[in-house]
Design an enzyme around this catalytic site. Structure first.
Site, PDB file in Angstrom:
ATOM      1  N   ILE A 135       5.491   8.985  12.240  1.00 15.63           N
ATOM      2  CA  ILE A 135       3.973   8.558  12.912  1.00 15.63           C
ATOM      3  C   ILE A 135       3.098   7.595  11.906  1.00 15.63           C
ATOM      4  CG2 ILE A 135       3.893   9.852  14.978  1.00 15.63           C
ATOM      5  CD1 ILE A 135       2.295  11.784  13.242  1.00 15.63           C
ATOM      6  N   GLY A 136       3.855   7.726  10.604  1.00 19.03           N
ATOM      7  CA  GLY A 136       2.765   6.928   9.763  1.00 19.03           C
ATOM      8  C   GLY A 136       3.463   6.901   8.398  1.00 19.03           C
ATOM      9  N   GLY A 190       2.176   6.301   4.266  1.00 17.31           N
ATOM     10  CA  GLY A 190       1.207   5.744   3.471  1.00 17.31           C
ATOM     11  C   GLY A 190       1.885   5.711   1.963  1.00 17.31           C
ATOM     12  N   PHE A 231       1.814   7.554  -0.388  1.00 15.07           N
ATOM     13  CA  PHE A 231       2.418   8.744  -1.060  1.00 15.07           C
ATOM     14  C   PHE A 231       3.542   9.474  -0.157  1.00 15.07           C
ATOM     15  CE2 PHE A 231      -1.563   7.943  -3.267  1.00 15.07           C
ATOM     16  CZ  PHE A 231      -0.962   7.995  -4.728  1.00 15.07           C
ATOM     17  N   GLY A 232       3.629   9.055   1.151  1.00 10.22           N
ATOM     18  CA  GLY A 232       4.572   9.860   1.944  1.00 10.22           C
ATOM     19  C   GLY A 232       4.604   9.342   3.328  1.00 10.22           C
ATOM     20  N   VAL A 260       4.723  10.346   7.297  1.00 10.77           N
ATOM     21  CA  VAL A 260       4.103  11.431   8.256  1.00 10.77           C
ATOM     22  C   VAL A 260       5.153  11.451   9.593  1.00 10.77           C
ATOM     23  CG1 VAL A 260       2.112  12.146   9.280  1.00 10.77           C
ATOM     24  CG2 VAL A 260       1.858  10.825   7.402  1.00 10.77           C
ATOM     25  N   LYS A 281       3.722  15.881   6.380  1.00  9.54           N
ATOM     26  CA  LYS A 281       3.512  14.568   5.475  1.00  9.54           C
ATOM     27  C   LYS A 281       4.405  14.993   4.406  1.00  9.54           C
ATOM     28  CE  LYS A 281       0.628  11.952   2.684  1.00  9.54           C
ATOM     29  NZ  LYS A 281      -1.024  11.728   2.374  1.00  9.54           N
ATOM     30  N   ASP A 310     -10.471   7.053  -0.816  1.00 12.18           N
ATOM     31  CA  ASP A 310      -9.375   6.166  -0.174  1.00 12.18           C
ATOM     32  C   ASP A 310      -9.738   6.107   1.516  1.00 12.18           C
ATOM     33  OD1 ASP A 310      -7.561   4.136   0.394  1.00 12.18           O
ATOM     34  OD2 ASP A 310      -5.977   5.505   0.372  1.00 12.18           O
TER      35      ASP A 310
END
Ligand SMILES: *[C@@H]1O[C@H](CO)[C@@H](O)[C@H](O)[C@H]1NC(C)=O
Ligand SMILES: *[C@@H]1O[C@H](CO)[C@@H](O)[C@H](O)[C@H]1NC(C)=O
Ligand SMILES: *[C@@H]1O[C@H](CO)[C@@H](O)[C@H](O)[C@H]1NC(C)=O
Ligand SMILES: *[C@@H]1O[C@H](CO)[C@@H](O)[C@H](O)[C@H]1NC(C)=O
Ligand SMILES: *[C@@H]1O[C@H](CO)[C@@H](O)[C@H](O)[C@H]1NC(C)=O
Ligand SMILES: *[C@@H]1O[C@H](CO)[C@@H](O)[C@H](O)[C@H]1NC(C)=O
Ligand SMILES: *[C@@H]1O[C@H](CO)[C@@H](O)[C@H](O)[C@H]1NC(C)=O
Length: 788
Positions: A483-484, A486, A488-489, A491, A506, A612
């Site tokens: 679902i996402g 970023g 760093f990881g 999700v 995550k 952030d």
């Protein structure tokens, strides 16, 4: 079964076969067969039989984990020969049953001067706790022996174990009084002695424990007063003194410890006197239980300042007077029990009117009078109790109360606007679970065994999660659950087998530099910081994946409505007509985010900068309440609360478009930087333009655009979708509509003004988040009621 041939590998130093389904027993000559063993992890299997007596022959052993198996019998008493032992875990077995000298092994451990963790929680040990535990290693950080049948007293010498951070002895048969020497354990973060037979009074010295987060003393026979010295435990988040024999008054200093954020209970003691007004300092407390005492006087108005309160238990006391009007400020309240007091006057309308989250209200056995409201919670007879109040009337027919005498018409003022706009999302406070303790033990998660506050409080008790479960929950981390993504990881959305609950997982990209540090930072930050507009972390997982690589993941509550990013800039492909935020929703979200930042900046022990903030880090729950997520970059600012931080060379300082100009010029990370990002976010929310829009390629920015038109021509840049009101009835009434649209214009101009003041280039000239939150609240009130 573990193949016997394994024990022929006499050079083995590291064995980790934890969290599988291995059964059988371990050979008694294990230590002689694998003499070079240093690490032996077999926790979380189905192994049975005795702990091998020969362990001490493997003299280099440092880490031993036998937790969560079916081992029985006794623990070898010569483990003291393992001079390098660091970690010894037997938790969750059946050791020590029927053996009064089963704890003798503790005496030999005095020789293990490097021991850091000793855990034999949830076994069957009996007999007295030997005084020799006072001679355990001064390096010992965790001593965990709850859930046994241990007798005796808490030895005086416990105060020698100066490095203890966690001391758990709950649910045993310990008696006598709690030694004052506990107050010498300066590093203690969690002390649990509940469910014993302890008597005497609460040691005054506990006030020395300024790092203490959790104090559990419930279900004992402790007497005397609550020492006011506890007020010096300024990091306390969870305090349970319930079910004892405490008397005297509640010290104002103790009930006003502002860090209390999870749970505070003095229930079922014999406390006297008033509830001190200092209770209003508990702005982040989720649950308060003072029921079953002899508290008297009026309920203090200040109770309404506990904005995060969800569960409030005040029944079985002697409170009198009216239910204060200030309680209408408890917007997230779900459970309110005022029964068996001597409260009088009418039932306030707001209980049914503005407290949308309330699902349990008990007013029975008081002296309340007049009409029972019929709105909100009062519509549901199973949700309310009002019996035992002789002078009540009316209410819904199912209550079977006498009808109220007809009074001369008390026509309601036309508060139509308020009524129409009522489908406002009302925030549900994210009720914190107990501190998330990240045990970086190999494959072993520790379930919380502390007596939990109330069954209602925790839908899902602290979860024990393995890599395997997470893998299963996400269909093998399949892309359809992604679902996402970023920096760093990744999700994923996942459904947990055990509870069927949906979570967000995550998974950190460990190959990326910095990701591992992010994990620790995020775990640390999130476990200490709780607010209803911050995303709640459920558990962490640190393990290895099926390919043997390090695997670290954070499990969050799932936010069904995705991120603000998706709402502000929906994919043109999937034009979802309902994915449009009206003006009130935008305003509410901006207030939520401001409250979260205000909390991080001003109400935490040390100011925290998020670093952030952007729409994709603002997540929306099913009621569209915003929760700020992703603390990966959060920096705990250790300096004074202004804007300084020692670490200047932070490689990661946010995302393009939202980064304050001073960061680009080598400026230090500060809370003022967040204010800038917030200002940009606010402008973006109401103009619908991204700060990275191509229009700004000429070096201008969203701030410049807004400054050019502000204030006279502000409406030119407003996103037309933010002019929606979200109610048809409003639109049909011409006069209301024109009043409303002029109010809306004022509102939007003020909001853009705030966005501008937050995003000025000069850091010192920016507003502070606490003022922002206040101003937005005022704007919202003006929009709804026309108040000035
Ligand atoms: C193993 O330890 C025992 C004492 O527990 C000792 O008597 C024996 O000699 C040791 N054996 C080896 C092979 O070191
Ligand atoms: C502790 O260590 C000493 C010296 O190394 C040794 O003599 C003694 O037997 C050990 N005690 C235990 C209980 O193992
Ligand atoms: C602790 O160790 C000291 C020194 O080795 C010894 O004298 C004392 O008896 C021990 N105390 C207990 C309670 O075992
Ligand atoms: C701990 O508390 C006691 C009693 O309150 C006090 O006398 C003592 O000075 C304190 N010790 C420290 C190290 O703060
Ligand atoms: C309401 O309070 C009364 C008295 O404390 C109690 O007997 C009753 O069970 C409570 N009602 C509900 C629904 O919990
Ligand atoms: C309850 O309050 C009333 C006044 O509202 C008082 O007269 C009465 O004595 C109180 N009853 C008890 C049991 O305290
Ligand atoms: C009424 O309240 C009960 C108890 O809180 C709840 O289980 C039930 O779902 C509610 N019913 C309605 C129609 O809201």
């Amino acid at each position: 079964m573990i193949p016997r041939s394994l024990y022929n590998l006499s050079a083995l130093t590291f064995v980790a076969i934890a969290t599988n389904q291995l059964h059988g027993s371990l050979p008694s000559n294990l230590g002689r067969a694998l003499p070079r063993l240093e690490t032996f992890y077999v926790g979380g299997n189905r192994l049975a039989g005795p702990i091998p007596a020969s362990l001490s022959n493997a003299s280099g052993l440092a880490n031993l984990d036998f937790g969560y198996n079916n081992f029985g019998g006794s623990v070898p008493t010569d483990l003291g020969r393992l001079g390098g032992l660091l970690w010894l875990n037997f938790e969750g077995n059946q050791l020590g049953a029927g053996d009064a000298s089963g704890l003798d092994f503790l005496t030999s451990l005095s020789n293990c001067t490097k021991l850091q963790v000793l855990d034999f929680d949830s076994n069957s040990f009996e007999g007295e706790l030997p005084n020799s535990i006072a001679n355990l290693s001064t390096q010992l950080s965790m001593l965990i022996l709850g859930g046994n049948h241990i007798r005796g007293t808490v030895p005086d010498g416990i105060g020698n174990l100066a490095s203890l951070t966690v001391l758990r002895m709950e649910n045993n048969f310990l008696a006598g009084s709690i030694t004052e020497s506990v107050g010498r354990l300066q590093d203690l973060q969690l002390l649990s002695l509940s469910g014993n037979q302890l008597s005497g009074s609460i040691p005054f010295s506990l006030g020395n424990l300024s790092r203490l987060n959790d104090l559990h003393l419930g279900k004992n026979d402790i007497e005397g007063g609550i020492p006011s010295s506890l007020g010096r435990c300024i990091n306390l988040q969870f305090l349970d003194l319930s079910d004892n024999k405490l008397d005297g008054a509640i010290p104002a200093r103790v009930i006003g410890i502002p860090s209390l954020s999870v749970f505070l209970s003095f229930a079922r003691n014999s406390l006297l006197g008033h509830l001190p007004a200092e209770v209003g300092k508990l702005k982040n407390l989720g649950e308060l239980d003072i029921s079953g005492n002899r508290l008297s006087g009026e309920i203090p108005e200040a109770l309404g300042d506990c904005e995060s309160m969800e569960y409030l238990h005040m029944q079985n006391n002697k409170f009198e007077g009216a239910i204060p009007s200030s309680l209408q400020k408890l917007k997230g309240i779900q459970y309110l029990d005022l029964s068996r007091n001597n409260l009088s006057g009418q039932i306030p309308e707001y209980l049914g009117g503005s407290l949308h989250s309330l699902w349990h209200l008990n007013l029975s056995f008081n002296n309340l009078e007049g009409a029972v409201p019929q709105e909100g919670v009062f519509r549901n007879v199973t949700a309310i109790s009002a019996g035992g109040n002789a002078k009540l009337c009316g209410g819904v027919p199912e209550l079977r109360l006498p009808e109220c005498p007809v009074t001369t018409s008390k026509t309601k003022p036309s508060n139509r606007v308020t009524k129409i706009v009522i489908p406002i999302v009302c925030t549900l406070a994210a009720l914190a679970l107990l501190s998330c303790m990240c045990f970086i033990s190999y494959g072993l998660r520790r379930p919380r065994k502390t007596p939990l506050p109330a069954p209602s409080l925790l839908e899902e008790p602290y979860m024990k999660i393995s890599y395997r479960e997470l893998r299963k929950a996400t269909d093998g981390f399949s892309s359809k659950n992604l679902i996402g993504e970023g920096r760093f990881g990744l999700v994923y959305r996942g459904t947990l087998d055990a509870s069927g609950s949906v979570v967000a997982i995550k998974v950190l990209k460990l190959r990326n530099h910095g990701a591992s540090a992010t994990f620790m930072a995020e775990c640390e930050a999130l476990s200490h910081i709780r607010h209803r507009n911050l995303i709640k972390i459920l558990t962490c997982c640190s393990s290895v994946d099926s390919a043997g690589n390090d695997f670290k993941a954070l499990v969050y509550e799932f936010m069904p409505n995705g991120s603000l990013e998706e709402w502000l800039h929906p994919d043109p492909g999937e034009q979802h007509p309902s994915k449009v935020l009206n003006i009130l929703q935008r305003l509410d979200i901006s207030i939520d985010v401001a409250s979260a930042l205000d909390y991080l900046h001003h109400q935490c022990q040390a100011p925290v900068a998020h670093c952030d903030l952007k729409p994709s880090n603002v997540l929306l729950d099913h009621e569209l309440t915003a929760h700020v997520g992703d603390f990966g970059l959060a920096k705990v600012l250790l300096e004074d609360r202004n804007s300084k931080i020692q670490t200047s060379s932070v490689a990661i300082k946010g995302s393009v478009g939202y980064v304050p100009p001073e960061y680009g010029m080598g400026g230090d990370v500060s809370t003022r930087g967040d204010v800038y990002s917030y200002g940009i976010l606010l402008l973006e929310m109401f103009t619908g333009r991204r700060p990275t829009d191509e229009a700004f390629n000429d070096g201008s920015c969203l701030h410049d655009l807004a400054r050019m038109v502000y204030p006279e021509r502000t409406m030119e840049i407003i996103d037309p979708r933010s002019l929606l009101i979200g109610d048809e009835e409003m639109v049909s009434d011409g006069r209301q509509r024109s009043i409303m649209s002029s109010r809306m214009e004022q509102c939007l101009v003020s909001v853009i003004g705030i966005g501008l003041s937050c995003s000025v280039a000069q850091p010192n000239a920016r507003l502070e988040m606490r003022d922002v939150a206040m101003k937005l609240h005022a704007i919202r009130a003006r929009l709804l009621r026309g108040d000035t």
